[in-house]
Design a protein around this motif. Structure first.
Motif, PDB file in Angstrom:
ATOM      1  N   ASP A 562       0.828  -1.208   0.000  1.00 25.05           N
ATOM      2  CA  ASP A 562       0.000   0.000   0.000  1.00 25.05           C
ATOM      3  C   ASP A 562       0.867   1.266   0.000  1.00 25.05           C
ATOM      4  OD1 ASP A 562       1.034  -0.012   2.550  1.00 25.05           O
ATOM      5  OD2 ASP A 562      -0.844   0.586   3.514  1.00 25.05           O
ATOM      6  N   ALA A 563       2.162   1.102  -0.241  1.00 28.65           N
ATOM      7  CA  ALA A 563       3.071   2.251  -0.224  1.00 28.65           C
ATOM      8  C   ALA A 563       2.755   3.210  -1.365  1.00 28.65           C
ATOM      9  CB  ALA A 563       4.507   1.772  -0.352  1.00 28.65           C
ATOM     10  N   ALA A 564       2.994   4.494  -1.108  1.00 25.01           N
ATOM     11  CA  ALA A 564       2.850   5.485  -2.178  1.00 25.01           C
ATOM     12  C   ALA A 564       3.996   5.318  -3.159  1.00 25.01           C
ATOM     13  CB  ALA A 564       2.864   6.877  -1.582  1.00 25.01           C
ATOM     14  N   VAL A 565       3.684   5.428  -4.450  1.00 31.09           N
ATOM     15  CA  VAL A 565       4.758   5.384  -5.447  1.00 31.09           C
ATOM     16  C   VAL A 565       4.914   6.763  -6.061  1.00 31.09           C
ATOM     17  CG1 VAL A 565       4.446   2.957  -6.018  1.00 31.09           C
ATOM     18  CG2 VAL A 565       3.231   4.672  -7.329  1.00 31.09           C
ATOM     19  N   ASP A 566       6.119   7.038  -6.455  1.00 28.92           N
ATOM     20  CA  ASP A 566       6.484   8.290  -7.076  1.00 28.92           C
ATOM     21  C   ASP A 566       6.787   7.980  -8.531  1.00 28.92           C
ATOM     22  OD1 ASP A 566       6.567  10.592  -5.644  1.00 28.92           O
ATOM     23  OD2 ASP A 566       8.741  10.766  -5.687  1.00 28.92           O
ATOM     24  N   VAL A 567       6.003   8.545  -9.439  1.00 24.64           N
ATOM     25  CA  VAL A 567       6.277   8.311 -10.853  1.00 24.64           C
ATOM     26  C   VAL A 567       6.914   9.563 -11.430  1.00 24.64           C
ATOM     27  CG1 VAL A 567       5.184   8.083 -13.108  1.00 24.64           C
ATOM     28  CG2 VAL A 567       4.473   6.610 -11.226  1.00 24.64           C
ATOM     29  N   LYS A 568       7.986   9.371 -12.164  1.00 26.45           N
ATOM     30  CA  LYS A 568       8.654  10.518 -12.769  1.00 26.45           C
ATOM     31  C   LYS A 568       8.642  10.322 -14.282  1.00 26.45           C
ATOM     32  CE  LYS A 568      13.180  11.437 -12.329  1.00 26.45           C
ATOM     33  NZ  LYS A 568      14.393  11.473 -11.526  1.00 26.45           N
ATOM     34  N   MET A 569       8.220  11.346 -15.019  1.00 25.78           N
ATOM     35  CA  MET A 569       8.187  11.253 -16.477  1.00 25.78           C
ATOM     36  C   MET A 569       8.944  12.415 -17.083  1.00 25.78           C
ATOM     37  SD  MET A 569       4.403  10.366 -17.671  1.00 25.78           S
ATOM     38  CE  MET A 569       3.596   8.884 -17.109  1.00 25.78           C
ATOM     39  N   THR A 570       9.563  12.156 -18.206  1.00 29.54           N
ATOM     40  CA  THR A 570      10.162  13.253 -18.954  1.00 29.54           C
ATOM     41  C   THR A 570       9.519  13.301 -20.324  1.00 29.54           C
ATOM     42  OG1 THR A 570      12.197  12.757 -17.784  1.00 29.54           O
ATOM     43  CG2 THR A 570      12.354  14.311 -19.592  1.00 29.54           C
ATOM     44  N   LEU A 571       8.941  14.461 -20.653  1.00 28.49           N
ATOM     45  CA  LEU A 571       8.312  14.662 -21.963  1.00 28.49           C
ATOM     46  C   LEU A 571       9.145  15.670 -22.749  1.00 28.49           C
ATOM     47  CD1 LEU A 571       4.558  15.102 -20.921  1.00 28.49           C
ATOM     48  CD2 LEU A 571       5.735  12.998 -21.540  1.00 28.49           C
ATOM     49  N   GLN A 572       9.165  15.479 -24.065  1.00 27.87           N
ATOM     50  CA  GLN A 572       9.966  16.376 -24.907  1.00 27.87           C
ATOM     51  C   GLN A 572       9.150  16.782 -26.124  1.00 27.87           C
ATOM     52  OE1 GLN A 572      13.367  14.684 -26.999  1.00 27.87           O
ATOM     53  NE2 GLN A 572      14.655  16.278 -26.109  1.00 27.87           N
ATOM     54  N   ASP A 573       9.168  18.068 -26.492  1.00 21.90           N
ATOM     55  CA  ASP A 573       8.425  18.488 -27.676  1.00 21.90           C
ATOM     56  C   ASP A 573       9.340  18.535 -28.897  1.00 21.90           C
ATOM     57  OD1 ASP A 573       9.899  20.800 -27.602  1.00 21.90           O
ATOM     58  OD2 ASP A 573       8.266  22.078 -26.895  1.00 21.90           O
ATOM     59  N   ALA A 574       8.777  18.953 -30.054  1.00 24.12           N
ATOM     60  CA  ALA A 574       9.535  18.936 -31.308  1.00 24.12           C
ATOM     61  C   ALA A 574      10.738  19.874 -31.256  1.00 24.12           C
ATOM     62  CB  ALA A 574       8.613  19.306 -32.465  1.00 24.12           C
ATOM     63  N   LYS A 575      10.618  20.928 -30.437  1.00 25.44           N
ATOM     64  CA  LYS A 575      11.740  21.880 -30.317  1.00 25.44           C
ATOM     65  C   LYS A 575      12.757  21.433 -29.275  1.00 25.44           C
ATOM     66  CE  LYS A 575       8.648  25.357 -30.268  1.00 25.44           C
ATOM     67  NZ  LYS A 575       8.183  26.630 -29.744  1.00 25.44           N
TER      68      LYS A 575
END
Ligand SMILES: *Cc1c(COP(=O)(O)O)cnc(C)c1O
Ligand SMILES: [Zn+2]
Length: 609
Positions: A562-575
């Motif tokens: 039941d632990a909290a999870v930390d999700v990390k995402m990296t998004l990148q645009d066309a520039k």
């Protein structure tokens, strides 16, 4: 080869052993063995004046070790570690003469190198073709380094899950690690059998190692200008090191190099405390603990090989022993780094936990000279430390953002513990209640918009059936403050549904609001998270900004399903603009959707600029 000026005999029944015959335990009663010297012979070769002129290093005490061929000595200039006066910490705790012996400064980052010097030299003297050793990690790193220097192959048996720093060190030195599905004690027993079967040299917490490690005691005495301190506080796993240091002091006293002896104080983790239990109950023997468990992996030992010696050391010296919880250990690790800028691994912080308690209960007085032996460097186990440290925020390359960050006092807020696991709220709080709680627990004034988002996340926890704890709330707040501020949310994920079973690809349906328009879309993926994110991406890409998801990591902050999870995402645009965003929830899908939604909106905002 010199004639030996020592013999090996049983610590309990005094049966003599040849050094080739057995280096583990007494063949008659299975107690640990010990090395007994003919001190008159040593006295012919050493004196205080000579020692004074030699530089501080473990090999300057060569005559005190059970070695016969000095040409074979395998040394990496171990020992000679600093003895700091811990002024700031001492002042905080009310101690005038508090010292730290920093054993992390040894060649492989822990005191084990002192013992490895003697052991591996012995393996060479005996002409062994291979070495084997059981370890929780530091012994592995040290023995493999010295075996490498000696040109002897080395096999290391460890319990699964050794700290990352120790593992990578050991394999780099060429140590051949075999992971055992069991405890350290299982690995130790197996290694003894392996040594016997193949006639390998058995390294580890045995009689010869102890002899090398007693140089810690010699050095402390020298560094205190040939005086013993009043108290020496040490962590205990197998109990070898504390017995070694005690023997060092006794030998120096025997030679009249010092006038008095210290009281030895031993500290163990609560989940691995057989020696402490025995000392507290005034017993000479300890009860074996089947399944030791603690964050301080270096002392996670249930059947201490030198437990008998450690018990005798503490009683004979007039000291005491105590045990500490994982929270107390990690708090001590943090305090040490904060007050003395010394980064040690959890086991090495045990002496400080012990000192704090002993000072409070007046077992140690303010005018006593106290030495804490900090046994190993923090770099050995960085991931454990990261769990209790605030995570650095990210900002746009913009001074305004830096100023906002300074105003928040981010590091003042989170320079504290997040290990308390009791729920903070029994039911979903109102926004004022939440703000008040944040103020009380963290000293942080949330602005109305941040408070709103914090409440949303707290509600997310309740919806998933978990009452958030203080550490959950800290992660929420950290996430909030680390996030870019969004003025206009283009994407809002309203809801999602997932179909997942053992044999088919998971499918997801999502309902989003996108530029104020409601869109429903479906998608599939290799897992439920992938399916939901794919569905959202599909909806967004049809009529939005083009981007790529370039990184995705999941971190679990505490134990339990039941632990909290930390999700990390990296998004990148066309520039090639990049945004890193985080989401926190006990539900990994909710955390991922959250991170994605924020990342996308932040990227839109950034692309517009
Ligand atoms: C090995 C070790 C200990 C425990 O020492 P013992 O001799 O087993 O009692 C404590 N701290 C660190 C960092 C260690 O590597
Ligand atoms: Zn015996």
């Amino acid at each position: 080869m010199n004639d030996p000026n020592y013999r090996v005999e049983c610590f309990a029944c005094r049966k003599g052993h040849s050094e080739e015959e057995s280096i583990t335990a007494c063949v008659k009663c299975n107690s640990p063995l010990e090395v007994i010297y003919d001190y008159d012979k040593i006295a012919e070769r050493v004196n205080k004046q000579l020692l004074k002129t030699a530089p501080l290093k473990a090999i300057k005490y060569l005559d005190f070790y059970p070695l016969r061929d000095y040409r074979k000595v395998i040394s990496m200039d171990e020992g000679g570690t600093p003895l700091y006066k811990a002024k700031r910490l001492g002042k905080k705790l009310g101690l005038k003469n508090l010292f730290i012996k920093n054993e992390g400064a040894n060649p492989t980052g822990a005191f084990k190198d002192r013992g490895s010097m003697v052991e591996i030299t012995k393996a060479k003297e005996l002409g062994k073709k291979a070495i084997c050793v059981a370890s929780t990690g530091n012994m592995a790193a040290s023995v493999s380094a010295y075996a490498n220097k000696a040109g002897i192959p080395c096999y290391i048996l460890v319990p699964e899950g050794v700290a990352i720093g120790k593992m990578s060190q050991t394999t780099s030195y060429g140590g051949r690690i075999i992971q055992v599905r069991g405890t350290y004690d299982d690995a130790a027993t197996l290694t003894q059998k392996m040594a016997k079967e193949h006639n390998f040299y058995l390294a580890g917490d045995y009689a010869f190692r102890l002899e090398g490690q007693k140089s810690i005691g010699f050095e402390i005495a020298e560094q205190l200008d040939w005086n013993a301190p009043d108290k020496v506080i040490m962590p205990m796993g197998c109990g070898t090191n504390i017995s070694a240091v005690w023997k060092g002091f006794k030998e120096f006293k025997g030679f009249d190099f010092i006038d008095s002896l210290p009281e030895m104080v031993g500290a163990q983790a609560r989940g691995a405390n057989p020696i402490v239990e025995a000392v507290k109950k005034h017993k000479k023997k300890f009860a074996v603990l089947d399944k030791p468990e603690t964050v301080a992996s270096a002392v996670s030992v249930g059947n201490p090989l030198d437990g008998l010696k450690a018990i005798k050391t503490i009683t004979e010296s007039g000291g005491f022993a105590d045990d500490f919880t994982d929270v107390e250990i990690l708090e001590a690790e943090k305090l040490l780094a904060k007050e003395e800028a010394l980064f040690v691994e959890p086991a090495a912080a045990l002496p400080l936990a012990a000192l704090i308690k002993a000072k409070e209960s007046n077992k140690i007085k303010g005018d006593e000279t106290v030495v804490m032996v900090m046994t190993g460097s923090g770099l050995k186990d960085p991931l454990t430390a990261m769990k209790v440290m605030p995570r650095p925020p990210s900002v746009e390359p913009d001074l305004g953002e830096i100023n906002k960050f300074l105003d928040y006092g981010y590091y003042n807020v989170f320079a504290m513990s997040n290990l308390q696991q009791k729920p903070l709220f029994s039911k979903l709080p109102r926004i004022e209640e939440l703000s008040e709680k944040v103020k009380k627990e963290f000293g942080l004034e949330l602005n109305p918009s941040d408070a709103k988002f914090a409440l949303l996340e707290v509600r997310g926890f309740f919806e998933k059936g978990k009452k958030p704890t203080k550490s959950d709330l800290q992660y929420i707040l950290e996430g909030l403050l680390r996030r870019p501020k969004i003025s206009d949310r283009k994407l809002i994920v309203k809801n999602y549904w997932i179909e997942s079973n053992k044999h088919d690809k998971p499918r997801a349906k999502v309902e989003i609001e996108f530029f104020k328009k409601k869109i429903v879309e479906e998608g599939d993926g290799v897992g439920p998270v992938d399916a939901v994110i794919n569905a959202i991406q599909k909806a967004v890409k049809k009529n939005g900004l083009s981007f790529k998801l370039i990184d995705y990591t999941v971190e679990i902050n505490t134990k339990g399903t039941d632990a909290a999870v930390d999700v990390k995402m990296t998004l990148q645009d066309a520039k090639k603009n990049k945004i890193e965003s985080v989401g926190t929830s006990p539900d990994i899908i909710a955390a991922s959707v959250d991170a994605f939604e924020y990342g996308y909106n932040a990227l839109c905002q950034k692309s517009k600029k």
